[in-house]
Design a protein around this motif. Structure first.
Motif, PDB file in Angstrom:
ATOM      1  N   ILE A 118       0.839  -1.201   0.000  1.00 29.81           N
ATOM      2  CA  ILE A 118       0.000   0.000   0.000  1.00 29.81           C
ATOM      3  C   ILE A 118       0.871   1.247   0.000  1.00 29.81           C
ATOM      4  CG2 ILE A 118      -1.698   1.310   1.347  1.00 29.81           C
ATOM      5  CD1 ILE A 118      -2.749  -1.461   2.333  1.00 29.81           C
ATOM      6  N   VAL A 119       1.888   1.255   0.831  1.00 28.96           N
ATOM      7  CA  VAL A 119       2.802   2.392   0.888  1.00 28.96           C
ATOM      8  C   VAL A 119       3.550   2.530  -0.427  1.00 28.96           C
ATOM      9  CG1 VAL A 119       4.881   3.279   2.026  1.00 28.96           C
ATOM     10  CG2 VAL A 119       3.028   2.322   3.393  1.00 28.96           C
ATOM     11  N   GLN A 120       3.983   1.420  -1.009  1.00 26.96           N
ATOM     12  CA  GLN A 120       4.700   1.451  -2.281  1.00 26.96           C
ATOM     13  C   GLN A 120       3.819   2.019  -3.390  1.00 26.96           C
ATOM     14  OE1 GLN A 120       6.197  -2.438  -3.288  1.00 26.96           O
ATOM     15  NE2 GLN A 120       8.216  -1.635  -3.745  1.00 26.96           N
ATOM     16  N   LYS A 121       2.560   1.606  -3.460  1.00 27.28           N
ATOM     17  CA  LYS A 121       1.640   2.120  -4.479  1.00 27.28           C
ATOM     18  C   LYS A 121       1.386   3.611  -4.280  1.00 27.28           C
ATOM     19  CE  LYS A 121      -2.679   1.457  -6.905  1.00 27.28           C
ATOM     20  NZ  LYS A 121      -2.390   2.547  -7.739  1.00 27.28           N
ATOM     21  N   THR A 122       1.265   4.044  -3.049  1.00 33.20           N
ATOM     22  CA  THR A 122       1.053   5.463  -2.769  1.00 33.20           C
ATOM     23  C   THR A 122       2.250   6.288  -3.247  1.00 33.20           C
ATOM     24  OG1 THR A 122      -0.312   4.898  -0.859  1.00 33.20           O
ATOM     25  CG2 THR A 122       0.566   7.135  -0.945  1.00 33.20           C
ATOM     26  N   TYR A 148       4.393   5.429  -5.648  1.00 28.39           N
ATOM     27  CA  TYR A 148       4.383   5.368  -7.110  1.00 28.39           C
ATOM     28  C   TYR A 148       3.357   6.348  -7.682  1.00 28.39           C
ATOM     29  CZ  TYR A 148       3.542   3.628 -11.820  1.00 28.39           C
ATOM     30  OH  TYR A 148       3.370   3.545 -13.169  1.00 28.39           O
ATOM     31  N   ASP A 149       2.152   6.363  -7.113  1.00 25.20           N
ATOM     32  CA  ASP A 149       1.106   7.273  -7.587  1.00 25.20           C
ATOM     33  C   ASP A 149       1.510   8.736  -7.429  1.00 25.20           C
ATOM     34  OD1 ASP A 149      -0.451   5.099  -8.273  1.00 25.20           O
ATOM     35  OD2 ASP A 149      -1.775   5.250  -6.517  1.00 25.20           O
ATOM     36  N   ALA A 150       2.181   9.058  -6.326  1.00 23.85           N
ATOM     37  CA  ALA A 150       2.638  10.429  -6.107  1.00 23.85           C
ATOM     38  C   ALA A 150       3.711  10.811  -7.129  1.00 23.85           C
ATOM     39  CB  ALA A 150       3.177  10.588  -4.688  1.00 23.85           C
ATOM     40  N   GLN A 151       4.641   9.909  -7.403  1.00 25.68           N
ATOM     41  CA  GLN A 151       5.672  10.177  -8.414  1.00 25.68           C
ATOM     42  C   GLN A 151       5.043  10.365  -9.788  1.00 25.68           C
ATOM     43  OE1 GLN A 151       8.164   6.716  -7.976  1.00 25.68           O
ATOM     44  NE2 GLN A 151       9.593   7.766  -6.616  1.00 25.68           N
ATOM     45  N   LEU A 152       4.097   9.515 -10.133  1.00 29.50           N
ATOM     46  CA  LEU A 152       3.427   9.588 -11.428  1.00 29.50           C
ATOM     47  C   LEU A 152       2.665  10.908 -11.573  1.00 29.50           C
ATOM     48  CD1 LEU A 152       3.017   7.925 -13.992  1.00 29.50           C
ATOM     49  CD2 LEU A 152       0.974   6.952 -12.925  1.00 29.50           C
ATOM     50  N   SER A 153       2.012  11.316 -10.530  1.00 35.38           N
ATOM     51  CA  SER A 153       1.293  12.592 -10.549  1.00 35.38           C
ATOM     52  C   SER A 153       2.255  13.761 -10.758  1.00 35.38           C
ATOM     53  CB  SER A 153       0.525  12.762  -9.239  1.00 35.38           C
ATOM     54  OG  SER A 153      -0.116  13.998  -9.202  1.00 35.38           O
ATOM     55  N   GLY A 154       3.401  13.711 -10.097  1.00 37.53           N
ATOM     56  CA  GLY A 154       4.414  14.753 -10.270  1.00 37.53           C
ATOM     57  C   GLY A 154       4.963  14.795 -11.682  1.00 37.53           C
ATOM     58  N   ILE A 155       5.195  13.630 -12.276  1.00 38.48           N
ATOM     59  CA  ILE A 155       5.696  13.557 -13.651  1.00 38.48           C
ATOM     60  C   ILE A 155       4.656  14.123 -14.611  1.00 38.48           C
ATOM     61  CG2 ILE A 155       6.292  11.947 -15.516  1.00 38.48           C
ATOM     62  CD1 ILE A 155       8.546  12.452 -13.460  1.00 38.48           C
ATOM     63  N   LYS A 156       3.394  13.767 -14.435  1.00 37.67           N
ATOM     64  CA  LYS A 156       2.340  14.289 -15.311  1.00 37.67           C
ATOM     65  C   LYS A 156       2.253  15.810 -15.202  1.00 37.67           C
ATOM     66  CE  LYS A 156      -0.591  10.246 -15.875  1.00 37.67           C
ATOM     67  NZ  LYS A 156      -1.950   9.684 -15.748  1.00 37.67           N
ATOM     68  N   SER A 157       2.403  16.342 -14.000  1.00 37.37           N
ATOM     69  CA  SER A 157       2.409  17.797 -13.835  1.00 37.37           C
ATOM     70  C   SER A 157       3.581  18.418 -14.587  1.00 37.37           C
ATOM     71  CB  SER A 157       2.490  18.175 -12.356  1.00 37.37           C
ATOM     72  OG  SER A 157       1.313  17.823 -11.691  1.00 37.37           O
ATOM     73  N   SER A 158       4.735  17.763 -14.545  1.00 40.83           N
ATOM     74  CA  SER A 158       5.903  18.257 -15.282  1.00 40.83           C
ATOM     75  C   SER A 158       5.655  18.251 -16.783  1.00 40.83           C
ATOM     76  CB  SER A 158       7.142  17.415 -14.963  1.00 40.83           C
ATOM     77  OG  SER A 158       7.546  17.607 -13.636  1.00 40.83           O
TER      78      SER A 158
END
Length: 136
Positions: free
Chosen positions: A25-29, A31-41
């Motif tokens: 659960i922590v790992q997925k959270t 990953y999702d935060a990193q992915l969201s940051g990349i999409k914002s970039s």
């Protein structure tokens, strides 16, 4: 074994089980935060290319497609297949991509082709949604 030792073993085992359950659960959270940051970039990079196009069209005759190709040293700008020297520079807070390209198409839509940020690659068809995946 004393009751105290059994209790301690039970507590340690329980903590281990809880940790095993929470780790994915922590790992997925993360990953999702990193992915969201990349999409914002990526969206920030798209906006930067649009601003560059607008500024350049004020300085010289600009036609579409207008493409910015990124590499590890920066970027190059193309009108169709012809490389041009822009008077303006991309102004973007944050990181620039290290590979890939962003194109403003003749109909005004935007394509993102294999835009690379660290461990992620993102693409977007002209009218599609942005898709990013981890680059292994």
């Amino acid at each position: 074994m004393s009751n105290k030792t059994v209790e301690n073993i039970f507590i340690i085992a329980l903590i281990g089980i809880i940790a095993c359950l929470l780790f994915p659960i922590v790992q997925k959270t993360i990953y999702d935060a990193q992915l969201s940051g990349i999409k914002s970039s990526v969206y920030g990079s798209i906006d930067s290319v649009k601003v560059l196009y607008t500024n350049e069209s004020l300085n010289q005759e600009i036609t579409l497609p207008f493409t910015v190709k990124y590499n590890k040293d920066g970027y190059n700008i193309y009108l169709g297949t012809k490389k041009i020297n822009a008077e303006e520079k991309i102004t973007k807070s944050g990181r620039l991509p290290v590979g890939g390209r962003i194109t403003i198409n003749p109909n005004g839509s935007v394509s993102v082709i294999e835009l690379k940020y660290d461990k992620y690659i993102c693409s977007k068809s002209p009218n599609g949604e942005l898709k990013c995946q981890r680059n292994s």
